[in-house]
Design an enzyme around this catalytic site. Structure first.
Site, PDB file in Angstrom:
ATOM      1  N   GLU B 160       0.794  -1.226   0.000  1.00 16.10           N
ATOM      2  CA  GLU B 160       0.000   0.000   0.000  1.00 16.10           C
ATOM      3  C   GLU B 160       0.832   1.284   0.000  1.00 16.10           C
ATOM      4  O   GLU B 160       0.318   2.344   0.322  1.00 16.10           O
ATOM      5  CB  GLU B 160      -0.960   0.052   1.219  1.00 16.10           C
ATOM      6  CG  GLU B 160      -1.949  -1.106   1.246  1.00 16.10           C
ATOM      7  CD  GLU B 160      -3.037  -0.923   2.310  1.00 16.10           C
ATOM      8  OE1 GLU B 160      -3.612   0.181   2.401  1.00 16.10           O
ATOM      9  OE2 GLU B 160      -3.316  -1.902   3.041  1.00 16.10           O
ATOM     10  N   LYS B 182     -13.003   2.877   3.428  1.00 13.50           N
ATOM     11  CA  LYS B 182     -14.345   3.348   3.061  1.00 13.50           C
ATOM     12  C   LYS B 182     -14.322   4.604   2.201  1.00 13.50           C
ATOM     13  O   LYS B 182     -15.357   5.062   1.746  1.00 13.50           O
ATOM     14  CB  LYS B 182     -15.164   3.628   4.341  1.00 13.50           C
ATOM     15  CG  LYS B 182     -15.584   2.362   5.084  1.00 13.50           C
ATOM     16  CD  LYS B 182     -16.443   2.657   6.304  1.00 13.50           C
ATOM     17  CE  LYS B 182     -15.618   3.072   7.512  1.00 13.50           C
ATOM     18  NZ  LYS B 182     -14.628   2.071   7.977  1.00 13.50           N
ATOM     19  N   HIS B 243     -10.946   5.119  18.625  1.00  8.23           N
ATOM     20  CA  HIS B 243     -11.996   4.204  19.065  1.00  8.23           C
ATOM     21  C   HIS B 243     -11.518   3.466  20.314  1.00  8.23           C
ATOM     22  O   HIS B 243     -10.359   3.073  20.381  1.00  8.23           O
ATOM     23  CB  HIS B 243     -12.277   3.131  18.001  1.00  8.23           C
ATOM     24  CG  HIS B 243     -13.233   3.563  16.944  1.00  8.23           C
ATOM     25  ND1 HIS B 243     -13.295   2.965  15.713  1.00  8.23           N
ATOM     26  CD2 HIS B 243     -14.191   4.530  16.945  1.00  8.23           C
ATOM     27  CE1 HIS B 243     -14.247   3.535  14.992  1.00  8.23           C
ATOM     28  NE2 HIS B 243     -14.798   4.504  15.713  1.00  8.23           N
ATOM     29  N   TYR B 244     -12.449   3.272  21.271  1.00  9.04           N
ATOM     30  CA  TYR B 244     -12.177   2.321  22.343  1.00  9.04           C
ATOM     31  C   TYR B 244     -13.469   1.584  22.628  1.00  9.04           C
ATOM     32  O   TYR B 244     -14.456   2.236  22.960  1.00  9.04           O
ATOM     33  CB  TYR B 244     -11.673   3.003  23.622  1.00  9.04           C
ATOM     34  CG  TYR B 244     -11.079   1.969  24.557  1.00  9.04           C
ATOM     35  CD1 TYR B 244      -9.784   1.515  24.370  1.00  9.04           C
ATOM     36  CD2 TYR B 244     -11.843   1.410  25.581  1.00  9.04           C
ATOM     37  CE1 TYR B 244      -9.246   0.534  25.189  1.00  9.04           C
ATOM     38  CE2 TYR B 244     -11.303   0.422  26.394  1.00  9.04           C
ATOM     39  CZ  TYR B 244     -10.001  -0.004  26.195  1.00  9.04           C
ATOM     40  OH  TYR B 244      -9.472  -0.975  27.000  1.00  9.04           O
ATOM     41  N   SER B 247     -10.877  -1.505  16.479  1.00  5.43           N
ATOM     42  CA  SER B 247     -11.094  -2.761  15.743  1.00  5.43           C
ATOM     43  C   SER B 247      -9.787  -3.525  15.559  1.00  5.43           C
ATOM     44  O   SER B 247      -9.813  -4.710  15.245  1.00  5.43           O
ATOM     45  CB  SER B 247     -11.798  -2.504  14.410  1.00  5.43           C
ATOM     46  OG  SER B 247     -11.107  -1.537  13.686  1.00  5.43           O
ATOM     47  N   TYR B 249      -5.506  -3.655  17.336  1.00  2.00           N
ATOM     48  CA  TYR B 249      -4.769  -3.164  18.500  1.00  2.00           C
ATOM     49  C   TYR B 249      -3.355  -2.682  18.176  1.00  2.00           C
ATOM     50  O   TYR B 249      -2.389  -3.095  18.797  1.00  2.00           O
ATOM     51  CB  TYR B 249      -4.810  -4.209  19.616  1.00  2.00           C
ATOM     52  CG  TYR B 249      -6.212  -4.316  20.200  1.00  2.00           C
ATOM     53  CD1 TYR B 249      -6.604  -3.525  21.271  1.00  2.00           C
ATOM     54  CD2 TYR B 249      -7.169  -5.154  19.620  1.00  2.00           C
ATOM     55  CE1 TYR B 249      -7.897  -3.573  21.772  1.00  2.00           C
ATOM     56  CE2 TYR B 249      -8.470  -5.210  20.112  1.00  2.00           C
ATOM     57  CZ  TYR B 249      -8.824  -4.420  21.182  1.00  2.00           C
ATOM     58  OH  TYR B 249     -10.110  -4.463  21.672  1.00  2.00           O
ATOM     59  N   HIS B 252      -4.243   3.896  16.438  1.00  2.00           N
ATOM     60  CA  HIS B 252      -4.516   4.629  15.204  1.00  2.00           C
ATOM     61  C   HIS B 252      -5.596   5.669  15.464  1.00  2.00           C
ATOM     62  O   HIS B 252      -6.362   5.546  16.425  1.00  2.00           O
ATOM     63  CB  HIS B 252      -4.913   3.680  14.068  1.00  2.00           C
ATOM     64  CG  HIS B 252      -6.113   2.837  14.366  1.00  2.00           C
ATOM     65  ND1 HIS B 252      -6.057   1.718  15.182  1.00  2.00           N
ATOM     66  CD2 HIS B 252      -7.409   2.935  13.972  1.00  2.00           C
ATOM     67  CE1 HIS B 252      -7.256   1.180  15.270  1.00  2.00           C
ATOM     68  NE2 HIS B 252      -8.106   1.902  14.544  1.00  2.00           N
ATOM     69  N   HIS B 254      -8.592   8.317  13.735  1.00  5.57           N
ATOM     70  CA  HIS B 254      -9.513   8.556  12.625  1.00  5.57           C
ATOM     71  C   HIS B 254      -9.661  10.056  12.385  1.00  5.57           C
ATOM     72  O   HIS B 254      -9.870  10.807  13.339  1.00  5.57           O
ATOM     73  CB  HIS B 254     -10.901   7.996  12.965  1.00  5.57           C
ATOM     74  CG  HIS B 254     -10.891   6.556  13.369  1.00  5.57           C
ATOM     75  ND1 HIS B 254     -11.361   5.554  12.552  1.00  5.57           N
ATOM     76  CD2 HIS B 254     -10.457   5.927  14.494  1.00  5.57           C
ATOM     77  CE1 HIS B 254     -11.227   4.386  13.158  1.00  5.57           C
ATOM     78  NE2 HIS B 254     -10.683   4.587  14.342  1.00  5.57           N
TER      79      HIS B 254
END
Lengths: 312, 312
Positions: B160, B182, B243-244, B247, B249, B252, B254
């Site tokens: 990537e 997405k 996020h916690y 998705s 570990y 990262h 967003h």
């Protein structure tokens, strides 16, 4: 021609005679479109009226699903790959009903209300609150724009007393629990109740300090117990939070079913009561010192105040 | 009778011949229904196959709106009050298309995947993390279930590398910025990018302490500057959060357009980067000591661990 000219909304039996002026808003995930249209007025004077038309596709009706899965629903194939096939399906009109609301004649204000507003993120430091938000709130309250007499009427049992689910009458730590306007009080999957403290002078999260922990713990404990007892939902099924900014400036707490997918539960607006209690325990002035990050619409008066002060 | 028996998905031109077994999921705000059905198999052996049918109403097509506002769309009146009228509208089939996906034959696993999972709120104290979550994560990592080799491959330019939007190669405070799966990289109204730090060993928010503030500030400052420069979106237009539970570990962050209405931005999962920096400044061990409140699905293995330990 024998056809009746369709005017305004009276006796309307089709959507004919509405000229589309523009799309005011289009929510593609919720399948809602708000339109500005021109319609012949009911007065039959040949004048065209402004109208706002709100179209919303209806959810699938569980009672009609087997009918939908029939030869009445034509298909075109979009894609076929192994066990996966995608089609465009064309159900008959009786299974494709949409909700249509027409506001006619519509004013400038109606049109503005249904026009998509761009949102911006604002950061409000402790001093921004003192210098921008608080003077703005006080001005609005003085001018009776942010009137919370209706909250006092509830707390004093002057109105809605039959809607009270539970009351702890203590003046310091007590509160009233009542259903939110959006809830019908029956469907527990949509449960939404509000706790309003009796104590006056707490406008929002900003005004809370360590001394309010007993009030908050009282609301959390008793609120959850009452909801479990009366509606059978456990604490593990409930989202319990404040809004910042709130929609009115007498402290209140939202309790709703965690399965509900609803606006106002995002990290830019909702603050979990459990986190608030923990933060005030860590630092008594946590919310007085905090820099809050939230979203405001570009036509919100508070946004305009932040703009005037060069903060956005 | 001359009618062809409709089987499976081959040559299907209507939705006939599908027996409704049950509704697996029904999202009334997004107008999506997932169904379990029985279909005659393509093999013509008289056998019935299990199928999953996903129906989703399409958003209004802006090009067809004027056609919708015509006499082709019949109305029944629900309510009329002054300038407000509400109708049920029945547009013709060509303006009522829905997206239908059929998975056939469907396995148990497909059916489970599309079945609504109840969610529960879990509270994870610092000791729950040490005693439940961390041992669970370590077991999953050892068993290669939570494999993050793909993240290391990105950080090492093995895959990537052409997707990298920006890189700060510093081993302590550097990071790679790349588009989320997405996002198509074109439509800035749907902008969604992810920042992945080069530093190894930070699993999530739980592992952050005061020493990581320079890393977080570097990501916030440079991430916002790069997005403004390359895509023209300002910090006031971006939601920036962790996020916690995450998705995967490896820490990262967003970054996405605040106008996007998307899952994972709720107060039960999203933690704003600005708040994280402020909390770590207030207390270096804020996230090591915090009780996190989050939502888990009832079939999530972590939920089952909390259940096994008597915590839910």
């Amino acid at each position: 021609v024998n056809e009746k000219i369709t005017t305004g909304t009276v006796n309307r039996s089709t959507l004919s005679g509405i000229g589309l002026v523009s799309v005011l808003n289009d929510n593609s995930s919720r399948k809602v479109a708000c339109l500005h249209g021109k319609v012949a007025s009911d007065g039959n004077d040949g004048q065209l009226c402004d109208a706002v038309i709100i179209l919303e596709k209806k959810p699938f009706d569980q009672n009609n699903l087997q009918q939908l899965l029939s030869k009445k629903t034509k298909l075109t194939v979009d894609l076929q790959n192994d066990i996966y096939s995608t089609f465009t399906a064309f159900p008959p009109p009786e299974l494709s009903d949409i909700k249509a609301t027409i506001i006619c004649p519509a004013t400038e204000k109606h049109i503005r209300k249904y026009t998509k507003q761009k949102s911006f993120i604002v950061q409000e430091t402790a001093s921004d609150y003192q210098n921008i938000t608080l003077p703005y709130l006080e001005k609005q309250i003085a001018a009776n724009v942010f009137n919370i007499q209706w909250v006092f009427n509830i707390l004093e049992h002057k109105v809605e007393s039959e809607r009270i689910i539970y009351e702890d009458p203590d003046k310091e730590n007590g509160f009233i629990l009542l259903p939110d306007m959006k809830w019908d009080r029956v469907d527990k999957t949509a449960l939404y109740v509000i706790a309003i403290p009796h104590k006056r002078g707490l406008r929002s999260l900003r005004d809370l300090s360590a001394e309010h922990i007993p009030l908050l713990e009282n609301i959390l404990t008793k609120g959850l117990a009452v909801i479990e007892e009366k509606f059978g939902l456990k604490s593990s099924e409930l989202r319990v939070y404040f809004h910042y900014q709130p929609s009115y400036y007498h402290l209140h707490i939202h309790f709703n079913n965690v399965e509900l997918d609803m606006p106002g539960t995002g990290a830019l607006r909702a603050h979990l009561l459990a986190d608030v209690i923990e933060n005030l325990t860590l630092s008594g002035n946590y919310y007085r010192n905090k820099t809050f990050t939230f979203e405001l619409r570009e036509n919100d008066n508070l946004y305009l105040e932040f703009q005037r002060c060069g903060k956005v």
